[in-house]
Each structure stands twice: as structure tokens, then as C-alpha cells.
Design a protein around this motif. Structure first.
Motif, short mmCIF file in Angstrom:
data_model
loop_
_atom_site.label_atom_id
_atom_site.label_comp_id
_atom_site.label_asym_id
_atom_site.label_seq_id
_atom_site.Cartn_x
_atom_site.Cartn_y
_atom_site.Cartn_z
N GLY A 245 1.10 -1.02 -0.05
CA GLY A 245 -0.21 0.40 -0.32
C GLY A 245 0.66 0.97 -0.48
N TYR A 246 1.88 1.18 0.76
CA TYR A 246 2.67 2.46 0.47
C TYR A 246 3.88 2.81 -0.47
CZ TYR A 246 1.61 3.39 5.96
OH TYR A 246 1.33 3.96 6.55
N ARG A 247 3.82 1.56 -1.15
CA ARG A 247 4.85 1.61 -2.64
C ARG A 247 3.88 1.69 -3.96
NH1 ARG A 247 8.13 -3.08 -0.88
NH2 ARG A 247 6.07 -4.12 -0.79
N ALA A 248 2.71 1.34 -3.68
CA ALA A 248 1.70 2.13 -4.36
C ALA A 248 1.23 3.53 -4.12
CB ALA A 248 0.46 1.42 -4.53
N GLU A 249 1.03 3.85 -3.17
CA GLU A 249 1.33 5.97 -2.61
C GLU A 249 2.47 6.32 -2.66
OE1 GLU A 249 0.78 8.18 1.61
OE2 GLU A 249 -0.12 6.08 1.16
N SER A 250 3.57 5.64 -3.23
CA SER A 250 4.56 6.35 -3.43
C SER A 250 4.96 6.71 -4.98
CB SER A 250 6.23 5.40 -2.47
OG SER A 250 7.33 6.17 -3.44
N MET A 251 4.03 5.93 -5.14
CA MET A 251 4.04 5.72 -7.44
C MET A 251 3.03 6.95 -8.08
SD MET A 251 4.79 1.90 -8.40
CE MET A 251 4.16 2.31 -9.84
N ARG A 252 2.28 6.91 -6.98
CA ARG A 252 0.94 7.89 -6.96
C ARG A 252 1.89 9.78 -6.70
NH1 ARG A 252 -2.31 4.82 -4.49
NH2 ARG A 252 -2.37 5.27 -2.47
N GLU A 253 2.22 9.57 -5.82
CA GLU A 253 3.71 10.56 -5.50
C GLU A 253 3.84 10.92 -6.33
OE1 GLU A 253 4.66 9.88 -1.59
OE2 GLU A 253 3.16 10.28 -0.17
N ARG A 254 5.29 10.77 -7.35
CA ARG A 254 5.72 10.64 -7.86
C ARG A 254 5.18 10.72 -9.36
NH1 ARG A 254 9.04 6.06 -5.79
NH2 ARG A 254 8.05 4.53 -7.39
N ASP A 255 4.14 10.17 -8.94
CA ASP A 255 3.55 11.03 -10.85
C ASP A 255 2.75 12.08 -10.99
OD1 ASP A 255 3.56 8.41 -11.69
OD2 ASP A 255 2.11 7.06 -11.40
#
Length: 288
Positions: free
Chosen positions: A278-288
Motif C-alpha cells: 500500500g505504501y509503495r503504491a502511494e509512493s508511486m502516485r506521489e511521483r506521478d
């Protein structure tokens, strides 16, 4: 028991003096009292001179052997409870240097064989990654001073104790402790991955307590038990150290209670991995 930090040290001296005077008033020699209590004469001597802090059980044995009246016994047992507790506020810890705290913890870990960490608020130092650790040691509200870099280095050094196969570690973390977003999402994902890795150590048992589990008591604060002889309790304002065996037993039973409701082994790892994802997915959204 109400702990008065200023009173604890004085109570240790008063307790030693009171026990010595009661023994003299009874007409018993130190050797004879030792026999009645099932203690060594040298232990009785060290208690009376203040060189050895007796537990509440020790004091109960002495008072029973001396035939002390109930009101006096109650006063001395209360004094023994306070004497067996220590408190150090966070400002004192910072003034002494944060690195001293790490050395004290390392000494406790070196001397213990079985350690149990109950963690309702955040991940403990033995399980922290460097990035998480630096954030944890730089809180928003902090007394001035403190060598954080030096303390972080010593905290990382302490983690070597996890590889000592002669020791057993149990870590029980609530979902709130694991998922409290102390750092950026990418750091949180790495931190949770690290928990999964440590959980595979043969001498480590790591359990998690999800918020979906019904538990009939509340997790008020972090605590650590060292064998059956000592407990440390973490507060916002400092730390309490309890040496009374009855306190140690109480906290061990409390740990067992929460452990009964937790998930361990593969179930714990599956839960942790889902939270890390869940945190990895959130981190990817923050980078996009």
C-alpha cells in the motif's frame, strides 16, 4: 502505585535504615534474621547498608520474620514499591546525551536472555531502518540539544544483538505502530519490508495486532520486559523502570493477553507485506 521521581532515591535510604532499626529492636542478629528469611547473611547486611535494593518480596519476607505490625508493614511495603521504580524525564536524558541512553539499552539487552517488546505506537529502535530512525529521533516537539547522529549510529550498532542466537526476542506491534506514517511513503514501505525480514530470524517472533481484531483492553503505552526481572515503560515525558518482580509478572501477563489476539509467523508476514504494498503504491502516485 504513584511514582514520585524525587522521592524514590530517598525512600531507598529510608527503607534500609528502617529495616535495620526494626531488626535491632527485635533483638535478632543479622545472621538469625537471614535464617528466618531464607536469605544469606551477606544479603541481609547489604540490604541494611543500602548497597542492595530489596524487592517487595524481600521486604515482605523480612517483615514477616520480624513480626512487624500491619500498619508499619504497609508503610514499608509502599516505600519498597517506590524504591523499586525509577523515572528519568526526557530533558534529563537529552542533557546527559542521547548516546548514553543507547548504551544503557545495549547493556540491558546484553544482560537479558528473553526480551518482549510491546509496541502500540511506533516501531522500536531494534527494528528501525536508518531513514525511519533519523525521523524518529528528530520529533517535532523536542528539548533543545541532543546528538542525534551519534545516537543513530549507536542504535544501529545495537541491532547486532538480534543475531545472538542465545537470546530470544518477541516483538508485538499494533497496526497503528506499523502504519503510523512517520516518514514518506517510500521510507515506510522499506521499513515494513525490514520487519518482514527480521521476522524470519530464528530467535525472533514478530506478531502484529490488526485494528480489525476485537480486543477487550486498550494498549496504553510501550513497554519492554527483560527476562522476569525488569520492565521499562515509555512515556512522552520520559521512561519508568520497574524492578519489582510483581510488576514484571504483571507486564508479562499483559503481553501474553495481547499476543493471544495477534497474528504471527506467515500470517503476520502476509499482513505486513500488504501494508508495505500500500505504501509503495502511494509512493508511486506521489511521483506521478
Amino acid at each position: 502505585m504513584k511514582i514520585d521521581p524525587q522521592q524514590a532515591g530517598q525512600d531507598r535510604l529510608d527503607l534500609a535504615t528502617a529495616l535495620k532499626e526494626l531488626r535491632r529492636a527485635s533483638g535478632l542478629s543479622g545472621e538469625r534474621l537471614a535464617v528466618r528469611c531464607g536469605m544469606s547473611q551477606s544479603k541481609v547486611s547489604r540490604i541494611e547498608t543500602g548497597r542492595f535494593l530489596p524487592s517487595v518480596v524481600d521486604v515482605q519476607q523480612i517483615l514477616r520474620a520480624l513480626g512487624v505490625d500491619d500498619p508499619t508493614a504497609a508503610d514499608l511495603l509502599s516505600m519498597a514499591q517506590v524504591a523499586n521504580a525509577e523515572y528519568e524525564d526526557v530533558r534529563t536524558s537529552v542533557r546527559r546525551g542521547l548516546h548514553h541512553r543507547q548504551r544503557e539499552l545495549a547493556a540491558l539487552e546484553l544482560g537479558a536472555r528473553h526480551m518482549r517488546h510491546f509496541l502500540p505506537a511506533m516501531v522500536t529502535g531494534l527494528l528501525q531502518t536508518p531513514d525511519y530512525m533519523r525521523q524518529a529521533m528528530s520529533p517535532a516537539v523536542e528539548p533543545a540539544g541532543g546528538d542525534v547522529s551519534r545516537a543513530v549510529a549507536l542504535k544501529l550498532e545495537r541491532q547486532c544483538v538480534l543475531h545472538d542466537q542465545s537470546k530470544r526476542f518477541e516483538f508485538l506491534l499494533t497496526e497503528s505502530a506499523v502504519r503510523w506514517q512517520l516518514c514518506d511513503a517510500s521510507v515506510m514501505a522499506v521499513q515494513i519490508d525490514h520487519l518482514v525480514s527480521v521476522s524470519r530470524f530464528p530467535n525472533v517472533r514478530l506478531s502484529v495486532l490488526p485494528l480489525t481484531r476485537r480486543v477487550t483492553d486498550a494498549p496504553f503505552h510501550t513497554f519492554v520486559t527483560y527476562d522476569n526481572r525488569l520492565v521499562t515503560v515509555e512515556l512522552f515525558s520520559g521512561q519508568v523502570v520497574l524492578r519489582d518482580p510483581k510488576d514484571a509478572d504483571y507486564y508479562r501477563e499483559l503481553f501474553d493477553f495481547f499476543a493471544e489476539h495477534s497474528a504471527g509467523e506467515e500470517d503476520a508476514r502476509a499482513i505486513l507485506e500488504s501494508w508495505a504494498d500500500g505504501y509503495r503504491a502511494e509512493s508511486m502516485r506521489e511521483r506521478d
